[in-house]
Write a protein that holds these residues in place. Sequence first.
Motif, short mmCIF file in Angstrom:
data_model
loop_
_atom_site.label_atom_id
_atom_site.label_comp_id
_atom_site.label_asym_id
_atom_site.label_seq_id
_atom_site.Cartn_x
_atom_site.Cartn_y
_atom_site.Cartn_z
N UNK A 57 77.92 21.03 36.34
CA UNK A 57 78.56 20.66 37.60
C UNK A 57 80.02 20.27 37.40
N UNK A 58 80.37 19.75 36.20
CA UNK A 58 81.76 19.38 35.98
C UNK A 58 82.64 20.57 35.59
N UNK A 59 82.07 21.78 35.62
CA UNK A 59 82.86 23.00 35.39
C UNK A 59 83.44 23.56 36.70
N UNK A 60 83.02 23.01 37.84
CA UNK A 60 83.38 23.58 39.14
C UNK A 60 83.86 22.49 40.10
N UNK A 61 84.51 22.90 41.22
CA UNK A 61 85.02 21.90 42.16
C UNK A 61 83.94 21.11 42.88
N UNK A 62 82.76 21.71 43.09
CA UNK A 62 81.69 21.03 43.82
C UNK A 62 80.35 21.59 43.39
N UNK A 63 79.34 20.73 43.37
CA UNK A 63 78.01 21.15 43.00
C UNK A 63 77.25 21.76 44.17
N UNK A 64 75.98 22.02 43.96
CA UNK A 64 75.14 22.60 45.00
C UNK A 64 75.09 21.69 46.23
N UNK A 65 75.01 22.24 47.43
CA UNK A 65 74.73 23.65 47.75
C UNK A 65 75.93 24.59 47.74
N UNK A 66 77.08 24.12 47.28
CA UNK A 66 78.21 25.04 47.11
C UNK A 66 77.83 26.13 46.10
N UNK A 67 78.36 27.33 46.25
CA UNK A 67 77.96 28.45 45.40
C UNK A 67 78.76 28.58 44.11
N UNK A 68 79.63 27.61 43.83
CA UNK A 68 80.62 27.81 42.77
C UNK A 68 80.03 27.98 41.38
N UNK A 69 78.93 27.28 41.07
CA UNK A 69 78.35 27.45 39.74
C UNK A 69 77.81 28.87 39.54
N UNK A 70 77.30 29.46 40.61
CA UNK A 70 76.82 30.84 40.54
C UNK A 70 77.98 31.79 40.28
N UNK A 71 79.06 31.58 41.02
CA UNK A 71 80.24 32.43 40.82
C UNK A 71 80.82 32.26 39.41
N UNK A 72 80.80 31.02 38.89
CA UNK A 72 81.31 30.81 37.53
C UNK A 72 80.41 31.49 36.51
N UNK A 73 79.10 31.48 36.75
CA UNK A 73 78.17 32.20 35.86
C UNK A 73 78.46 33.69 35.87
N UNK A 74 78.76 34.24 37.05
CA UNK A 74 79.13 35.64 37.15
C UNK A 74 80.41 35.92 36.37
N UNK A 75 81.37 35.04 36.52
CA UNK A 75 82.65 35.20 35.81
C UNK A 75 82.42 35.21 34.30
N UNK A 76 81.62 34.29 33.81
CA UNK A 76 81.42 34.15 32.36
C UNK A 76 80.58 35.27 31.77
#
Length: 236
Positions: free
Chosen positions: A140-159
């Motif tokens: 969660x500290x890799x992204x601007x906001x945790x769930x339900x925001x989709x950012x961790x999913x997008x970061x996983x796609x990026x990586x």
Amino acid sequence: MTALAVLDIAGTTVDERGAVYTALEGAVVAAGASPSTTDIQRWMGADKKEAITGLLEQGKGRVPNPSVVESAFTDFHARLDAAYRSRPPQPLPGVPEAIAALRAADIKVALTTGFDRSVVDGLLATLGWTTGVLDAVVCVDDVPAGRPAPYMIFRAMERTGVRAVADVVVAGDTRRDLEAGHNAGAGTVVGVLTGGYDATDLGAVRHTHLLPSVADLPELLGVPVSAATPGTSSVE
């Protein structure tokens, strides 16, 4: 075609016996709140600092002082560390085999979590999931906001180099997991019943499938578990 499976950690791939929510409740109670079981459940899958802030705000009727939140967050870490030392987390049955099967079928596997990196590094080391098991881990500290925001999913796609969200399957045991998958536009959003929600509660959130466990994910995707072979990629 599925290119990436994004899986939650606690309650989805890892059995930590509810320690995270016991630690969360203990920390906010020590800080002066009196959350109910329902209150705690409402924050399942969330950024833990956000959860502490929300529970303290609800309990005290006002936005808590940041120093109080930080103190409670430190207490949460200490309680969780003690719980994990006393009863080390273990992979849920069939999950290591399922992860290996997906990767053997050229489906990348990433974990996402409401834990911060300091908790996750120790947890993965305990499990022996530091190298050769996963393609990425997003905290969660890799992204601007945790769930339900989709950012961790997008970061996983990026990586993992996956560009089409329609080729992503998201699986988790909480409502926030499914909400994040929907908000990301994932092609497949799977609720698993190994956590704190039953089929009725989890099924009330928008999803494509409900499964007993992540261990059933290869069958859903047409991947034979017998094809599983150890991976060679390291966790990022």
